[in-house]
Design an enzyme around this catalytic site. Structure first.
Site, PDB file in Angstrom:
ATOM      1  CG  ASN A 101     -73.237 101.764 -95.611  1.00 33.65           C
ATOM      2  OD1 ASN A 101     -73.066 102.388 -96.662  1.00 33.65           O
ATOM      3  ND2 ASN A 101     -74.155 100.827 -95.486  1.00 33.65           N
ATOM      4  CG  HIS A 116     -71.866  98.868-100.293  1.00 34.97           C
ATOM      5  ND1 HIS A 116     -71.504 100.188-100.184  1.00 34.97           N
ATOM      6  CD2 HIS A 116     -72.934  98.697 -99.461  1.00 34.97           C
ATOM      7  CE1 HIS A 116     -72.326 100.788 -99.335  1.00 34.97           C
ATOM      8  NE2 HIS A 116     -73.197  99.906 -98.883  1.00 34.97           N
ATOM      9  CB  CYS A 118     -75.568 101.064-100.871  1.00 37.79           C
ATOM     10  SG  CYS A 118     -76.120 101.675 -99.284  1.00 37.79           S
TER      11      CYS A 118
HETATM   12  N1  COA Z   1     -74.324  98.502 -79.623  1.00 37.83           N
HETATM   13  C1  COA Z   1     -74.555  97.507 -78.736  1.00 37.83           C
HETATM   14  N2  COA Z   1     -75.521  96.607 -78.901  1.00 37.83           N
HETATM   15  C2  COA Z   1     -76.273  96.703 -79.992  1.00 37.83           C
HETATM   16  C3  COA Z   1     -76.103  97.704 -80.960  1.00 37.83           C
HETATM   17  C4  COA Z   1     -75.076  98.622 -80.734  1.00 37.83           C
HETATM   18  N3  COA Z   1     -74.798  99.621 -81.603  1.00 37.83           N
HETATM   19  N4  COA Z   1     -76.998  97.525 -81.941  1.00 37.83           N
HETATM   20  C5  COA Z   1     -77.735  96.449 -81.612  1.00 37.83           C
HETATM   21  N5  COA Z   1     -77.304  95.963 -80.427  1.00 37.83           N
HETATM   22  C6  COA Z   1     -77.800  94.807 -79.699  1.00 37.83           C
HETATM   23  C7  COA Z   1     -79.211  94.437 -80.077  1.00 37.83           C
HETATM   24  O1  COA Z   1     -80.138  95.211 -79.367  1.00 37.83           O
HETATM   25  C8  COA Z   1     -79.250  92.974 -79.694  1.00 37.83           C
HETATM   26  O2  COA Z   1     -79.458  92.875 -78.311  1.00 37.83           O
HETATM   27  P1  COA Z   1     -80.395  91.707 -77.708  1.00 37.83           P
HETATM   28  O3  COA Z   1     -79.719  90.431 -78.113  1.00 37.83           O
HETATM   29  O4  COA Z   1     -80.367  91.994 -76.262  1.00 37.83           O
HETATM   30  O5  COA Z   1     -81.726  91.908 -78.371  1.00 37.83           O
HETATM   31  C9  COA Z   1     -77.828  92.491 -79.991  1.00 37.83           C
HETATM   32  O6  COA Z   1     -77.021  93.670 -80.047  1.00 37.83           O
HETATM   33  C10 COA Z   1     -77.703  91.744 -81.291  1.00 37.83           C
HETATM   34  O7  COA Z   1     -78.377  92.483 -82.279  1.00 37.83           O
HETATM   35  P2  COA Z   1     -78.537  91.946 -83.740  1.00 37.83           P
HETATM   36  O8  COA Z   1     -79.365  92.898 -84.537  1.00 37.83           O
HETATM   37  O9  COA Z   1     -78.943  90.518 -83.675  1.00 37.83           O
HETATM   38  O10 COA Z   1     -77.014  92.015 -84.209  1.00 37.83           O
HETATM   39  P3  COA Z   1     -76.390  91.483 -85.539  1.00 37.83           P
HETATM   40  O11 COA Z   1     -75.372  90.475 -85.217  1.00 37.83           O
HETATM   41  O12 COA Z   1     -77.426  91.136 -86.571  1.00 37.83           O
HETATM   42  O13 COA Z   1     -75.628  92.779 -86.037  1.00 37.83           O
HETATM   43  C11 COA Z   1     -75.836  94.506 -87.684  1.00 37.83           C
HETATM   44  C12 COA Z   1     -76.361  93.929 -86.361  1.00 37.83           C
HETATM   45  C13 COA Z   1     -76.664  95.739 -88.044  1.00 37.83           C
HETATM   46  C14 COA Z   1     -74.381  94.929 -87.495  1.00 37.83           C
HETATM   47  C15 COA Z   1     -75.958  93.416 -88.781  1.00 37.83           C
HETATM   48  O14 COA Z   1     -77.235  92.866 -88.803  1.00 37.83           O
HETATM   49  C16 COA Z   1     -75.633  93.972 -90.141  1.00 37.83           C
HETATM   50  O15 COA Z   1     -74.528  94.343 -90.424  1.00 37.83           O
HETATM   51  N6  COA Z   1     -76.597  93.957 -91.093  1.00 37.83           N
HETATM   52  C17 COA Z   1     -76.396  94.483 -92.393  1.00 37.83           C
HETATM   53  C18 COA Z   1     -76.494  95.964 -92.327  1.00 37.83           C
HETATM   54  C19 COA Z   1     -76.071  96.670 -93.583  1.00 37.83           C
HETATM   55  O16 COA Z   1     -75.063  96.334 -94.143  1.00 37.83           O
HETATM   56  N7  COA Z   1     -76.842  97.657 -94.002  1.00 37.83           N
HETATM   57  C20 COA Z   1     -76.562  98.488 -95.097  1.00 37.83           C
HETATM   58  C21 COA Z   1     -76.771  97.810 -96.392  1.00 37.83           C
HETATM   59  S1  COA Z   1     -76.383  98.868 -97.709  1.00 37.83           S
END
Ligand code: COA
Length: 320
Positions: free
Chosen positions: A277, A247, A115
């Site tokens: 993204n 980004h 990215c």
């Molecule tokens: N829809 C519904 N629920 C979802 C889901 C979706 N698409 N994806 C994950 N969940 C659930 C998980 O299974 C988890 O359930 P549980 O509590 O029963 O285990 C819950 O939601 C929370 O998941 P978690 O991973 O803790 O969520 P989060 O608050 O960390 O958000 C992201 C997840 C991916 C949005 C976040 O971590 C993020 O943005 N990270 C950075 C990603 C990024 O920018 N990547 C690219 C970099 S270039």
């Protein structure tokens, strides 16, 4: 001899026609518009047609950027394509784009910094222009991430999309354009965000894998850090930034960076809602959107800050 600078003189972007909304996704995996929007800020993403490759998206973005710059294709002497989803292992997507556009007088090659690819590409082009050898460079970030997506994995498939963004960089003797930059990488983090297969890996085909929380934590510390570094390198302060283009990975990462940097909301470009993204394409796409909607004006001090797999991160500070 006076010093050479490189300035952005044209931008262009392209998003494939097909739109996949959060509601569409909720019919494919166990998710909802509410979950996706509140956690990421994304409403929809674009998906390339079956016969559209990364090079096709890049070609469309480059054509628009050249038109916007008033530059002929034969005047381009450097073409850099940043992508993690090349059409082929080889030759480079840049050479495919060169052929499709008839860009005969350019040297064309790909770079891979996930990215951060567009920001890395800008710094490479700036160095090559400063050498005095190159005058008109095109840098394009283009991706078909839908091709490496596990459409059964709700933790990743809701985040990414396809598209391309390009910028034309031209040599100038005036002190404007790119004023400072910094690019970094830390291979200790290779496993937190990756494609699980590759031509030389034990697993030959694979999808995007991500430890979302780890990526989030790194992004919210490294992006503000490097942003401050490049602004200070140019002898300025964060309050001198007129337009901040981070980004577009997650709205919560952008908002955390704004808070840390104390940049007011009206100075940031947020386009993630409309495309998700798209890795290397996000920053040039947001740049193009900001040019077209008037948020970014000639003479503005612009801060571009990226982060991505590797871990890689980087910032460019420029006078537009
Ligand atoms: N829809 C519904 N629920 C979802 C889901 C979706 N698409 N994806 C994950 N969940 C659930 C998980 O299974 C988890 O359930 P549980 O509590 O029963 O285990 C819950 O939601 C929370 O998941 P978690 O991973 O803790 O969520 P989060 O608050 O960390 O958000 C992201 C997840 C991916 C949005 C976040 O971590 C993020 O943005 N990270 C950075 C990603 C990024 O920018 N990547 C690219 C970099 S270039």
């Amino acid at each position: 001899m006076s010093e050479i600078y490189s300035e952005i003189v044209g931008t262009g972007s392209y998003l494939p026609e097909k739109v996949l909304t959060n509601d569409d996704l909720s019919k494919m995996v166990d998710t909802s518009d509410e979950w996706i929007f509140t956690r990421t800020g994304i409403k929809e993403r674009h998906i390339a047609a079956d016969d559209e490759c990364t090079s096709d998206l890049a070609v469309k973005a480059v054509e628009k950027a050249l038109e916007n710059a008033g530059l002929k294709v034969e005047e381009v002497d450097l073409l850099i394509v940043a992508t993690i989803t090349p059409d082929l292992v080889f030759p480079s997507t840049a050479c495919l784009v060169q052929k499709k556009l008839g860009m005969k007088n350019a040297v064309a090659f790909d770079i891979q910094a996930a990215c951060s690819g567009f920001v890395f590409g800008l710094t490479i082009a700036d160095g090559m222009i400063k050498s005095g050898v190159y005058k008109n460079a095109v840098i394009v970030g283009a991706e078909t991430l839908s091709r490496i997506m596990d459409w059964n994995d709700r933790t990743t498939c809701v985040l990414f999309g396809d598209g391309a963004g390009a910028a034309v960089l031209r040599a100038t003797n005036e002190k404007k354009g790119i004023l400072s930059y910094s690019i970094k990488s830390d291979g200790d983090y290779v496993d937190i965000l990756k494609a699980t297969g590759g031509p030389s890996a034990t697993q030959t085909s694979g999808f995007i894998f991500m430890e979302g929380k780890e990526v989030f934590k790194l992004a919210v510390s490294r992006m503000p850090e490097i942003s401050k570094e490049v602004v200070e390198k140019a002898g300025c302060s964060i309050s001198d930034v007129d337009c901040f283009i981070p980004h577009q990975a997650n709205i919560r990462i952008i908002d955390a960076a704004l808070k840390n940097l104390d940049i007011p909301e009206e100075k940031v470009v947020k386009s993630i809602q409309y495309h998700g993204n798209i890795s290397s394409a996000c920053i040039p796409l947001a740049l193009d959107i900001a040019c077209k909607n008037g948020q970014l004006k000639k003479g503005d001090n612009v801060l571009l800050t990226a982060m991505g797999a590797g871990f890689t991160w980087g910032s460019v500070f420029l006078k537009f």
